[in-house]
Design an enzyme around this catalytic site. Structure first.
Site, PDB file in Angstrom:
ATOM      1  N   LYS A 178      98.236 -51.640  31.356  1.00 16.76           N
ATOM      2  CA  LYS A 178      99.507 -51.531  29.922  1.00 16.76           C
ATOM      3  C   LYS A 178     100.289 -50.508  30.500  1.00 16.76           C
ATOM      4  O   LYS A 178     101.014 -50.110  28.639  1.00 16.76           O
ATOM      5  CB  LYS A 178      98.417 -51.958  29.311  1.00 16.76           C
ATOM      6  CG  LYS A 178      98.860 -52.822  28.005  1.00 16.76           C
ATOM      7  CD  LYS A 178     100.224 -54.755  28.641  1.00 16.76           C
ATOM      8  CE  LYS A 178     100.258 -54.792  27.260  1.00 16.76           C
ATOM      9  NZ  LYS A 178     100.824 -55.747  27.210  1.00 16.76           N
ATOM     10  N   TYR A 214      85.381 -45.838  28.552  1.00 15.47           N
ATOM     11  CA  TYR A 214      83.840 -45.371  28.847  1.00 15.47           C
ATOM     12  C   TYR A 214      83.563 -44.270  29.097  1.00 15.47           C
ATOM     13  O   TYR A 214      82.580 -44.006  29.707  1.00 15.47           O
ATOM     14  CB  TYR A 214      83.603 -47.157  30.292  1.00 15.47           C
ATOM     15  CG  TYR A 214      83.722 -47.924  29.809  1.00 15.47           C
ATOM     16  CD1 TYR A 214      83.833 -48.937  28.556  1.00 15.47           C
ATOM     17  CD2 TYR A 214      82.980 -48.558  31.036  1.00 15.47           C
ATOM     18  CE1 TYR A 214      84.201 -49.420  27.856  1.00 15.47           C
ATOM     19  CE2 TYR A 214      83.141 -50.335  30.576  1.00 15.47           C
ATOM     20  CZ  TYR A 214      83.557 -50.667  28.855  1.00 15.47           C
ATOM     21  OH  TYR A 214      83.766 -52.110  29.393  1.00 15.47           O
TER      22      TYR A 214
END
Ligand code: ATP
Length: 342
Positions: free
Chosen positions: A173, A125
């Site tokens: 992750k 973002y």
């Protein structure tokens, strides 16, 4: 009596309805606890873009800069030009999203009581998107040690302060994004060593999305980077009655902005059925923040009174259709305001 200057941004879609509802509740606590909140409207969003050619005009920005905190409704298509920009401009690095099962509404598990502590200024973002050619685009994922350190510290401090399960789950992750999430994981592990009183575990983001459904009451504080926190918190809101139950805070060192986690909900805008709790509970978080920052016990009492009155109102069934009742957005806010003053 201390007066707090609050910039108020009603936003788009259901934003103005939620804002009117929240102001009713804030009027009630101001009267009851002798607090003065001077609300100064700062317009921003889709309608402002249409009217003035810019979604976040300079005069609105100035009002926000001169205020002690900002209370904001959801913004529609221009969200990136408004909230993402404000988060970066004011360095509001921590997005705090508490999700709690309140009694008397349909929830997945009555013991849900978790809070997302989400990094708020970088990741995918950060606005680093590029067009290489007609067929290829690129988005940079920016993860810095500084912001990992700040968000990890915030997560552990939150776990300590909340006095709930005293547990932080770092979600990432790192098995695939070895460098970026690898850094996030390393910093979370380093930070965990400084908080021996707080239990620490890790979860891959896919496992976290599954476990939120499977055993949501296992979570306490979820520490995430920007993208994962955005997605998982919307998922988790469905466990406690929907997005209308989900408030949020954007916290920096010197300023904070409070807003529901959801968007402008164009599908229900103007129908007066939106659940106002997302913004009313955001205003409760604002009073807590003001209370802590300015050591003002009246603000802290007002924050508690809002939550108590909301719980009372949920018990009476005087709620919007989303929660099983028959009243309007403003009707529910009036019931909460009445529960505060009586
Ligand atoms: P935007 O484009 O502004 O992000 P959206 O419709 O894509 O809007 P949300 O506004 O987050 O996304 O809404 C998703 C769903 O949740 C919609 O069906 C909406 O009606 C519902 N919703 C969101 N906020 C509330 C609320 N306060 N009360 C009831 N339902 C809500």
């Amino acid at each position: 009596m201390t007066e707090y200057k609050i910039s108020l941004m009603p936003g788009d879609g259901i934003g103005p309805e939620l804002t009117d509802a929240t102001l009713k509740v804030l009027d009630a606590v101001q009267q009851k606890f002798d607090i003065a909140l001077k609300m100064i409207q700062a317009e921003a969003g889709d309608l402002v873009l249409e009217k003035r050619g810019v979604a976040l005009p300079a005069d609105s920005l100035q009002i926000i800069k001169e205020s002690q905190a900002c209370l904001k409704g959801p913004v529609g298509e221009t969200a990136a030009d408004v909230i993402v920009r404000l988060r970066q401009l004011f360095d509001l690095y921590a997005n705090i999203r508490p999700l709690k099962a309140y009694p008397n509404i349909s929830v997945a598990n009555p013991n849900i009581n978790m809070v997302f502590v989400r990094e708020n200024t970088e990741d995918v973002y950060a606005g680093q998107e590029f067009t290489i050619d007609n067929n290829t685009t690129l988005c940079l994922r920016v993860i810095t040690r500084k912001n990992c350190e700040r968000i990890a510290k915030k997560a552990f401090e939150t776990a300590r302060f909340r006095n709930n399960k005293k547990k932080v789950t770092a979600i990432h992750k790192a098995n695939v994004m070895r460098i970026t999430d690898g850094l996030f994981r390393t910093v979370c592990q380093e930070t965990a060593k400084q908080y021996p009183d707080i239990q620490y575990n890790e979860m891959y983001v896919d496992a976290a999305s599954m476990n939120l459904i499977r055993k949501p009451d296992d979570f306490d504080v979820l520490c995430t980077c920007n993208l994962f926190g955005d997605i998982l918190s919307d998922e988790a809101a469905q466990l406690i009655g929907g997005l209308g139950m989900a408030p949020g805070a954007n916290i920096g060192e010197n300023f904070a902005l409070f807003e529901p986690i959801h968007g402008s909900a164009p599908d229900i805008a103007g129908k007066h059925v939106a659940n106002p709790l997302s913004m009313i509970l955001s205003s409760k978080m604002m009073l807590e923040w003001l209370g802590e920052r300015y050591s003002d016990s009246k603000c802290l009492m007002a924050a508690t009174a809002i939550e108590t009155a909301a719980v009372k109102t949920l018990a009476t069934g005087n709620t919007v259709p989303d929660l099983g009742g028959k009243t309007t957005t403003i009707g529910m806010a009036e019931a909460i305001a009445k529960a505060i003053t009586t």
